[in-house]
Motif scaffolding. Structure first.
Motif, PDB file in Angstrom:
ATOM      1  N   GLN A  31      47.372 -83.736  14.738  1.00  0.00           N
ATOM      2  CA  GLN A  31      48.516 -84.091  15.572  1.00  0.00           C
ATOM      3  C   GLN A  31      48.290 -83.791  17.052  1.00  0.00           C
ATOM      4  O   GLN A  31      48.892 -84.420  17.911  1.00  0.00           O
ATOM      5  CB  GLN A  31      49.777 -83.385  15.071  1.00  0.00           C
ATOM      6  CG  GLN A  31      50.242 -83.855  13.717  1.00  0.00           C
ATOM      7  CD  GLN A  31      50.580 -85.343  13.722  1.00  0.00           C
ATOM      8  OE1 GLN A  31      51.305 -85.834  14.571  1.00  0.00           O
ATOM      9  NE2 GLN A  31      50.037 -86.078  12.765  1.00  0.00           N
ATOM     10  N   MET A  32      47.420 -82.837  17.364  1.00  0.00           N
ATOM     11  CA  MET A  32      47.130 -82.543  18.773  1.00  0.00           C
ATOM     12  C   MET A  32      46.567 -83.773  19.472  1.00  0.00           C
ATOM     13  O   MET A  32      46.871 -84.019  20.638  1.00  0.00           O
ATOM     14  CB  MET A  32      46.145 -81.373  18.903  1.00  0.00           C
ATOM     15  CG  MET A  32      46.798 -80.029  19.021  1.00  0.00           C
ATOM     16  SD  MET A  32      47.940 -79.852  20.411  1.00  0.00           S
ATOM     17  CE  MET A  32      46.808 -79.534  21.744  1.00  0.00           C
ATOM     18  N   GLN A  33      45.765 -84.543  18.767  1.00  0.00           N
ATOM     19  CA  GLN A  33      45.192 -85.747  19.368  1.00  0.00           C
ATOM     20  C   GLN A  33      46.296 -86.723  19.787  1.00  0.00           C
ATOM     21  O   GLN A  33      46.224 -87.351  20.838  1.00  0.00           O
ATOM     22  CB  GLN A  33      44.213 -86.423  18.390  1.00  0.00           C
ATOM     23  CG  GLN A  33      43.014 -85.564  18.055  1.00  0.00           C
ATOM     24  CD  GLN A  33      42.283 -85.064  19.286  1.00  0.00           C
ATOM     25  OE1 GLN A  33      42.039 -85.808  20.226  1.00  0.00           O
ATOM     26  NE2 GLN A  33      41.960 -83.781  19.292  1.00  0.00           N
ATOM     27  N   ARG A  34      47.339 -86.824  18.970  1.00  0.00           N
ATOM     28  CA  ARG A  34      48.471 -87.701  19.283  1.00  0.00           C
ATOM     29  C   ARG A  34      49.154 -87.240  20.566  1.00  0.00           C
ATOM     30  O   ARG A  34      49.460 -88.045  21.439  1.00  0.00           O
ATOM     31  CB  ARG A  34      49.458 -87.703  18.112  1.00  0.00           C
ATOM     32  CG  ARG A  34      50.724 -88.510  18.364  1.00  0.00           C
ATOM     33  CD  ARG A  34      51.573 -88.635  17.100  1.00  0.00           C
ATOM     34  NE  ARG A  34      51.990 -87.380  16.531  1.00  0.00           N
ATOM     35  CZ  ARG A  34      53.186 -86.818  16.760  1.00  0.00           C
ATOM     36  NH1 ARG A  34      54.058 -87.415  17.552  1.00  0.00           N
ATOM     37  NH2 ARG A  34      53.517 -85.687  16.189  1.00  0.00           N
ATOM     38  N   PHE A  35      49.357 -85.931  20.699  1.00  0.00           N
ATOM     39  CA  PHE A  35      50.027 -85.399  21.880  1.00  0.00           C
ATOM     40  C   PHE A  35      49.137 -85.502  23.122  1.00  0.00           C
ATOM     41  O   PHE A  35      49.602 -85.849  24.202  1.00  0.00           O
ATOM     42  CB  PHE A  35      50.461 -83.948  21.653  1.00  0.00           C
ATOM     43  CG  PHE A  35      51.691 -83.821  20.806  1.00  0.00           C
ATOM     44  CD1 PHE A  35      52.950 -83.899  21.373  1.00  0.00           C
ATOM     45  CD2 PHE A  35      51.594 -83.637  19.434  1.00  0.00           C
ATOM     46  CE1 PHE A  35      54.101 -83.792  20.596  1.00  0.00           C
ATOM     47  CE2 PHE A  35      52.731 -83.532  18.656  1.00  0.00           C
ATOM     48  CZ  PHE A  35      53.987 -83.610  19.231  1.00  0.00           C
ATOM     49  N   GLN A  86      49.054 -88.709  25.112  1.00  0.00           N
ATOM     50  CA  GLN A  86      50.186 -88.978  26.004  1.00  0.00           C
ATOM     51  C   GLN A  86      49.899 -88.520  27.436  1.00  0.00           C
ATOM     52  O   GLN A  86      50.721 -88.712  28.327  1.00  0.00           O
ATOM     53  CB  GLN A  86      51.441 -88.282  25.478  1.00  0.00           C
ATOM     54  CG  GLN A  86      51.885 -88.799  24.125  1.00  0.00           C
ATOM     55  CD  GLN A  86      53.034 -87.982  23.546  1.00  0.00           C
ATOM     56  OE1 GLN A  86      53.674 -87.203  24.223  1.00  0.00           O
ATOM     57  NE2 GLN A  86      53.277 -88.170  22.260  1.00  0.00           N
ATOM     58  N   GLY A  87      48.725 -87.883  27.661  1.00  0.00           N
ATOM     59  CA  GLY A  87      48.333 -87.484  29.002  1.00  0.00           C
ATOM     60  C   GLY A  87      48.859 -86.135  29.454  1.00  0.00           C
ATOM     61  O   GLY A  87      48.754 -85.788  30.629  1.00  0.00           O
ATOM     62  N   LEU A  88      49.412 -85.347  28.534  1.00  0.00           N
ATOM     63  CA  LEU A  88      49.925 -84.023  28.881  1.00  0.00           C
ATOM     64  C   LEU A  88      48.793 -82.995  28.856  1.00  0.00           C
ATOM     65  O   LEU A  88      47.746 -83.221  28.261  1.00  0.00           O
ATOM     66  CB  LEU A  88      51.012 -83.610  27.889  1.00  0.00           C
ATOM     67  CG  LEU A  88      52.235 -84.515  27.795  1.00  0.00           C
ATOM     68  CD1 LEU A  88      53.105 -84.110  26.618  1.00  0.00           C
ATOM     69  CD2 LEU A  88      53.020 -84.471  29.091  1.00  0.00           C
ATOM     70  N   ARG A 137      50.433 -78.403  22.988  1.00  0.00           N
ATOM     71  CA  ARG A 137      50.578 -77.390  21.942  1.00  0.00           C
ATOM     72  C   ARG A 137      52.030 -76.965  21.804  1.00  0.00           C
ATOM     73  O   ARG A 137      52.552 -76.848  20.707  1.00  0.00           O
ATOM     74  CB  ARG A 137      49.677 -76.192  22.232  1.00  0.00           C
ATOM     75  CG  ARG A 137      49.760 -75.150  21.148  1.00  0.00           C
ATOM     76  CD  ARG A 137      48.687 -74.122  21.214  1.00  0.00           C
ATOM     77  NE  ARG A 137      48.600 -73.496  22.509  1.00  0.00           N
ATOM     78  CZ  ARG A 137      47.692 -72.589  22.835  1.00  0.00           C
ATOM     79  NH1 ARG A 137      46.796 -72.224  21.957  1.00  0.00           N
ATOM     80  NH2 ARG A 137      47.687 -72.055  24.032  1.00  0.00           N
ATOM     81  N   ALA A 138      52.710 -76.765  22.933  1.00  0.00           N
ATOM     82  CA  ALA A 138      54.123 -76.374  22.889  1.00  0.00           C
ATOM     83  C   ALA A 138      54.965 -77.473  22.247  1.00  0.00           C
ATOM     84  O   ALA A 138      55.853 -77.186  21.435  1.00  0.00           O
ATOM     85  CB  ALA A 138      54.622 -76.069  24.297  1.00  0.00           C
TER      86      ALA A 138
END
Length: 153
Positions: free
Chosen positions: A126-130, A133-135, A141-142
């Motif tokens: 799921q980190m890859q998905r977040f 988004q360019g964050l 992580r948050a």
């Protein structure tokens, strides 16, 4: 004689640290507190506000019975590596019967949920998905923790 270990930067040492040392001894029933403390450089490679001997003296004057310098590679690293270095030092040396730490939430069950998530394959995928988004990594992580653990995480 029982001992409790605390891993810290004490950059600078303040009343909250003195309170933590007192409460760690009380909660663990320890007679002795050992602080594993970063040296003259702290996380992210920044120079400490005060040199390590002064910070160690403050710790000793306010509840610590021994201060050990955390090796530089761990002291300069991420929070996870910083903690791993301190826990490993305390564990392998056998100097502490228990380890105490402070947290903003004060809820051990919630902290375990977050730790389990951060060590899961769900987190990795799921980190890859977040991140897509360019964050920043920390923001991703948050957001992931909030999504899977809850809004107050």
């Amino acid at each position: 004689m029982k001992s409790v270990g605390i891993i810290a930067e004490y950059n600078p040492f303040h009343n909250g640290h003195a309170y933590q040392l007192q409460k760690a001894k009380e909660a663990s029933g320890a007679d002795f507190a050992v602080a594993v403390m970063s040296g003259d450089f702290v996380q992210r490679g920044e120079p400490a506000m005060f040199e390590k001997r002064l910070r160690a003296r403050w710790a000793l004057e306010n509840g610590a019975d021994m201060v050990i310098t955390l090796p530089v590679p761990f002291a300069l690293a991420s929070a996870e590596a910083f903690a791993l270095g301190g826990v490993t030092l305390l564990s392998r040396s056998g100097i502490a019967d228990s380890i105490a730490f402070g947290s903003e939430c004060g809820d051990a069950n919630r902290l375990m949920q977050i730790a389990n998530l951060l060590n899961s394959t769900l987190y990795q995928t799921q980190m890859q998905r977040f991140l897509a988004q360019g964050l920043s990594f920390a923001s991703c992580r948050a957001a992931l923790v909030r999504e899977f653990i809850g809004k107050s995480a």
